[in-house]
Design an enzyme around this catalytic site. Structure first.
Site, PDB file in Angstrom:
ATOM      1  N   SER A 197       9.497   5.798  -3.073  1.00  9.04           N
ATOM      2  CA  SER A 197       8.287   6.622  -3.144  1.00  9.04           C
ATOM      3  C   SER A 197       7.514   6.357  -4.427  1.00  9.04           C
ATOM      4  O   SER A 197       6.272   6.332  -4.419  1.00  9.04           O
ATOM      5  CB  SER A 197       8.653   8.104  -3.041  1.00  9.04           C
ATOM      6  OG  SER A 197       9.458   8.519  -4.130  1.00  9.04           O
ATOM      7  N   ARG A 201       3.749   4.865  -3.856  1.00  3.92           N
ATOM      8  CA  ARG A 201       2.653   5.763  -4.235  1.00  3.92           C
ATOM      9  C   ARG A 201       1.720   5.073  -5.235  1.00  3.92           C
ATOM     10  O   ARG A 201       0.489   5.088  -5.069  1.00  3.92           O
ATOM     11  CB  ARG A 201       3.218   7.055  -4.842  1.00  3.92           C
ATOM     12  CG  ARG A 201       2.120   8.044  -5.269  1.00  3.92           C
ATOM     13  CD  ARG A 201       2.692   9.251  -5.973  1.00  3.92           C
ATOM     14  NE  ARG A 201       3.541  10.042  -5.101  1.00  3.92           N
ATOM     15  CZ  ARG A 201       4.866  10.080  -5.159  1.00  3.92           C
ATOM     16  NH1 ARG A 201       5.513   9.325  -6.050  1.00  3.92           N
ATOM     17  NH2 ARG A 201       5.560  10.831  -4.335  1.00  3.92           N
ATOM     18  N   ASN A 205      -2.207   3.668  -4.088  1.00  2.31           N
ATOM     19  CA  ASN A 205      -3.418   4.205  -4.710  1.00  2.31           C
ATOM     20  C   ASN A 205      -4.218   3.125  -5.428  1.00  2.31           C
ATOM     21  O   ASN A 205      -5.448   3.065  -5.318  1.00  2.31           O
ATOM     22  CB  ASN A 205      -3.052   5.322  -5.687  1.00  2.31           C
ATOM     23  CG  ASN A 205      -2.794   6.646  -4.998  1.00  2.31           C
ATOM     24  OD1 ASN A 205      -3.712   7.384  -4.670  1.00  2.31           O
ATOM     25  ND2 ASN A 205      -1.526   6.948  -4.760  1.00  2.31           N
TER      26      ASN A 205
END
Length: 261
Positions: A197, A201, A205
Site C-alpha cells: 500500500s 499509493r 498519485n
C-alpha cells in the site's frame, strides 16, 4: 510545448510525445533492469539533503537564527513531534529515519513541478534519449523504499518483543492457538499489505500527476497557462501530503510492530 518533436514515430505525434515522456532511462532488461534516471535523481536529491542539513548544523547560532536554520528546525520539530507521539520505544533510529523519508520523498515529489521538457531535453543534449525526472512516478523507486520499511518492520518486531515473542504473536494473534492457521494467513496478508500500500499509493498519485502535466504540455503553448497553473497549484498540496502520509505510515507500522498487543 513540443508535441510535434517526436512525430518521427510515424503514428500520432501526441501519442509519441506522451509515450516518450513516460519512458525511462533503463539499462538491462526484465527484473534486473536498472532505472538509471530514477537512481541518478535520487542520489542528487540525497546529496542536496545532506549538504543542506550539514550547512544548517554548521551555521546554527544560539541567537537569532537564519532562514535555513529556521526551516531546518521547523522540519525537525514537526517530524520529532509525530515520532514521539506515535512510537513509544527508543526513537534514536526511528527519528532520523522518519526525517529522511519525509524530506527525500518530498523532494522526489517536487520534481514533478519541474517543466516536463526541461530535464529530458537536457538529457537528450548529452545523448540520453529517455529521461524521467520524477522517482516517485517510477514503481521501482517506491517499491524499493517500501521494501526497506518492510524489513524495518520485521527488525522492530523482533527488537521490541524478541524473536520468540514476535513469532508467538504472529501465530496466535488475534484468534488464539486453536485458529493458528487463520492467524498465520491474516498476519501474512497484513504484513505484505503494508509495503504494498505504501508503494502503490505514492506511485499512483505521482504517476497521475506526471501524466497530467505531460498531457497539458501537449496543448498549444498559449492554452497551457490556465490548466497548467491550476494543476501546479493543486499539485503543490499533493507533493507534501504524499510525503507526510508515507512518513506517518512508516512510523505507525514500526510502532505497531514494536509494541505488544
Amino acid at each position: 510545448m513540443a508535441a510535434d518533436a517526436h512525430g518521427e514515430a510515424g503514428g500520432n505525434p501526441v501519442q509519441a510525445y506522451v509515450e516518450h515522456h513516460l519512458q525511462g532511462w533503463t539499462v538491462g532488461e526484465g527484473f534486473w533492469a536498472i532505472n538509471v534516471d530514477a537512481m541518478l535523481v535520487s542520489l542528487v536529491l540525497a546529496g542536496i539533503i545532506a549538504i543542506a542539513f550539514r550547512l544548517a548544523a554548521m551555521r546554527a547560532v544560539a541567537g537569532v537564527p537564519g532562514g535555513l536554520q529556521n526551516f531546518t528546525e521547523s522540519v525537525l520539530e514537526f517530524v520529532n513531534g509525530i515520532v514521539t507521539e506515535t512510537f513509544h520505544g527508543d526513537t534514536r533510529l526511528v527519528g532520523p529515519l522518519a526525517l529522511t523519508v519525509f524530506v527525500w520523498v518530498l523532494l522526489w515529489n517536487a520534481m514533478d513541478l519541474v517543466p516536463v521538457d526541461l530535464l529530458p531535453k537536457m538529457a537528450q543534449a548529452v545523448g540520453v534519449e529517455y529521461f524521467r525526472p520524477v522517482p516517485s512516478a517510477d514503481m521501482s523507486s517506491t517499491f524499493a523504499l517500501s521494501l526497506s520499511v518492510f524489513f524495518l518492520i520485521l527488525f522492530f518486531g523482533v527488537k521490541g518483543k524478541g524473536a520468540a515473542g514476535y513469532g508467538k504473536e504472529f501465530l496466535l494473534h488475534p484468534f488464539g492457538i486453536w485458529l493458528m492457521p487463520f492467524n498465520l494467513i491474516l498476519n501474512i496478508v497484513e504484513l505484505l499489505a503494508k509495503p504494498l500500500s505504501l508503494a502503490l499509493r505514492l506511485f499512483g498519485n505521482l504517476y497521475a500527476g506526471e501524466l497530467i502535466f505531460v498531457l497539458i504540455a501537449v496543448m498549444p503553448w498559449w492554452a497551457q497557462w490556465v490548466p497548467g497553473s491550476m494543476w501546479a497549484i493543486f499539485h503543490i498540496l499533493v507533493v507534501p501530503l504524499q510525503a507526510f502520509i508515507f512518513m506517518v505510515l512508516t512510523v505507525v507500522y514500526l510502532a505497531m510492530a514494536h509494541d505488544s498487543h
